[in-house]
Structure formats: C-alpha cells, structure tokens
Design a protein around this motif. Sequence first.
Motif, PDB file in Angstrom:
ATOM      1  N   CYS A 188       0.854  -1.178   0.000  1.00 14.79           N
ATOM      2  CA  CYS A 188       0.000   0.000   0.000  1.00 14.79           C
ATOM      3  C   CYS A 188       0.893   1.232   0.000  1.00 14.79           C
ATOM      4  O   CYS A 188       2.052   1.170   0.376  1.00 14.79           O
ATOM      5  N   HIS A 189       0.328   2.350  -0.416  1.00  9.58           N
ATOM      6  CA  HIS A 189       1.111   3.581  -0.501  1.00  9.58           C
ATOM      7  C   HIS A 189       1.161   4.297   0.851  1.00  9.58           C
ATOM      8  O   HIS A 189       0.317   4.080   1.714  1.00  9.58           O
ATOM      9  N   ALA A 190       2.161   5.150   0.984  1.00 11.74           N
ATOM     10  CA  ALA A 190       2.312   5.958   2.192  1.00 11.74           C
ATOM     11  C   ALA A 190       1.541   7.251   2.011  1.00 11.74           C
ATOM     12  O   ALA A 190       1.899   8.067   1.166  1.00 11.74           O
ATOM     13  N   ASN A 191       0.465   7.429   2.756  1.00  8.84           N
ATOM     14  CA  ASN A 191      -0.313   8.653   2.669  1.00  8.84           C
ATOM     15  C   ASN A 191       0.540   9.801   3.201  1.00  8.84           C
ATOM     16  O   ASN A 191       0.967   9.778   4.343  1.00  8.84           O
ATOM     17  N   PRO A 229       1.265   2.326 -10.181  1.00  6.22           N
ATOM     18  CA  PRO A 229       0.145   1.386 -10.178  1.00  6.22           C
ATOM     19  C   PRO A 229      -0.355   0.987  -8.785  1.00  6.22           C
ATOM     20  O   PRO A 229      -1.495   0.560  -8.644  1.00  6.22           O
ATOM     21  N   ASP A 230       0.483   1.135  -7.743  1.00  3.38           N
ATOM     22  CA  ASP A 230       0.054   0.807  -6.381  1.00  3.38           C
ATOM     23  C   ASP A 230      -0.327   2.031  -5.566  1.00  3.38           C
ATOM     24  O   ASP A 230      -0.584   1.930  -4.370  1.00  3.38           O
ATOM     25  N   GLY A 231      -0.356   3.211  -6.195  1.00  8.74           N
ATOM     26  CA  GLY A 231      -0.781   4.424  -5.512  1.00  8.74           C
ATOM     27  C   GLY A 231       0.326   5.228  -4.868  1.00  8.74           C
ATOM     28  O   GLY A 231       0.072   6.243  -4.240  1.00  8.74           O
ATOM     29  N   ASN A 232       1.585   4.801  -5.011  1.00  8.11           N
ATOM     30  CA  ASN A 232       2.700   5.578  -4.460  1.00  8.11           C
ATOM     31  C   ASN A 232       2.835   6.887  -5.215  1.00  8.11           C
ATOM     32  O   ASN A 232       2.713   6.932  -6.440  1.00  8.11           O
ATOM     33  N   LYS A 233       3.096   7.958  -4.483  1.00  2.00           N
ATOM     34  CA  LYS A 233       3.248   9.283  -5.074  1.00  2.00           C
ATOM     35  C   LYS A 233       4.716   9.518  -5.389  1.00  2.00           C
ATOM     36  O   LYS A 233       5.574   9.424  -4.504  1.00  2.00           O
ATOM     37  N   ILE A 234       4.991   9.807  -6.661  1.00  8.64           N
ATOM     38  CA  ILE A 234       6.355  10.095  -7.094  1.00  8.64           C
ATOM     39  C   ILE A 234       6.354  11.382  -7.907  1.00  8.64           C
ATOM     40  O   ILE A 234       5.310  11.831  -8.375  1.00  8.64           O
ATOM     41  N   CYS A 235       7.531  11.968  -8.058  1.00 11.49           N
ATOM     42  CA  CYS A 235       7.640  13.143  -8.905  1.00 11.49           C
ATOM     43  C   CYS A 235       8.990  13.175  -9.589  1.00 11.49           C
ATOM     44  O   CYS A 235       9.941  12.526  -9.153  1.00 11.49           O
TER      45      CYS A 235
END
Length: 128
Positions: A60-63, A114-120
């Motif tokens: 799961c992603h880190a909110n 695809p797993d919801g992780n936020k990247i930039c």
Amino acid sequence: MFTHVVLGANDIEASRKFYDAALGALGIEPGTPDPKGRIWWRTPRGNFAITTPLDGEAACHANGGTIGFSAREPQMVQAFHDAGVAAGGRSIEDPPGERAGPFGAMILAYLRDPDGNKICALHRPKTA
C-alpha cells in the motif's frame, strides 16, 4: 543522504513496466531483478527498487509520502510524466510545469504509480 529507496508492489510486472517507462524518460536504464525477485534501478547517485512485501501482506502507498526523482533537463520532467501515464500511472496535482517555492524555481510533475505511491520528477533550473 540516501543509499536506496524500496517500495512495495502488488504486481511486480505492472510496476516494472511503469518504472522502466517513467525512469527511462529520466535517462535511467531499465530495472534488473535480483535473486529475491526485487527489481532494482541503479545510478551512481542512488538506487531504487520495487518488491512484494516481505511480510506477505498487500503493498500500500504511504499517505503523505512522496519520492522525488532528479531530472537533468527540464524537458525530462514532461517526458517522465507522459511515459508514466502511458505505462499505467495516474497524473495528480497540478499539470507538469514550473513552480515557485521557498527554495527557488523548479519544474515538477507528479504521478501515482500502479500501487498508488506518489512520485515526482524535479528539475531545478540553474540560477545566475
């Protein structure tokens, strides 16, 4: 400061496709698997990997978490964004482009993998 960053992935091949595309737009070679099935993208400045969680639970992603990748050239930011979206990512926040911040001008693009992780991807223009 960092030697590596590892993110959990539920579908390694979907995440590999996404990161090969997005990171490839930044000039990073395709990821390579290790004996444990993790996929690694290596550069002289640090390493990034995806893995299925070792505890057997779903990834799961880190909110509130974000991982930023450096873009050498400003046009790489848009290329990162476009490649990531084409490979299954989702564009988030403001459209890719220049932003003014307390630490100076920067060019940014944000995605969810695809797993919801936020990247930039981030490029800092040189100042005189």
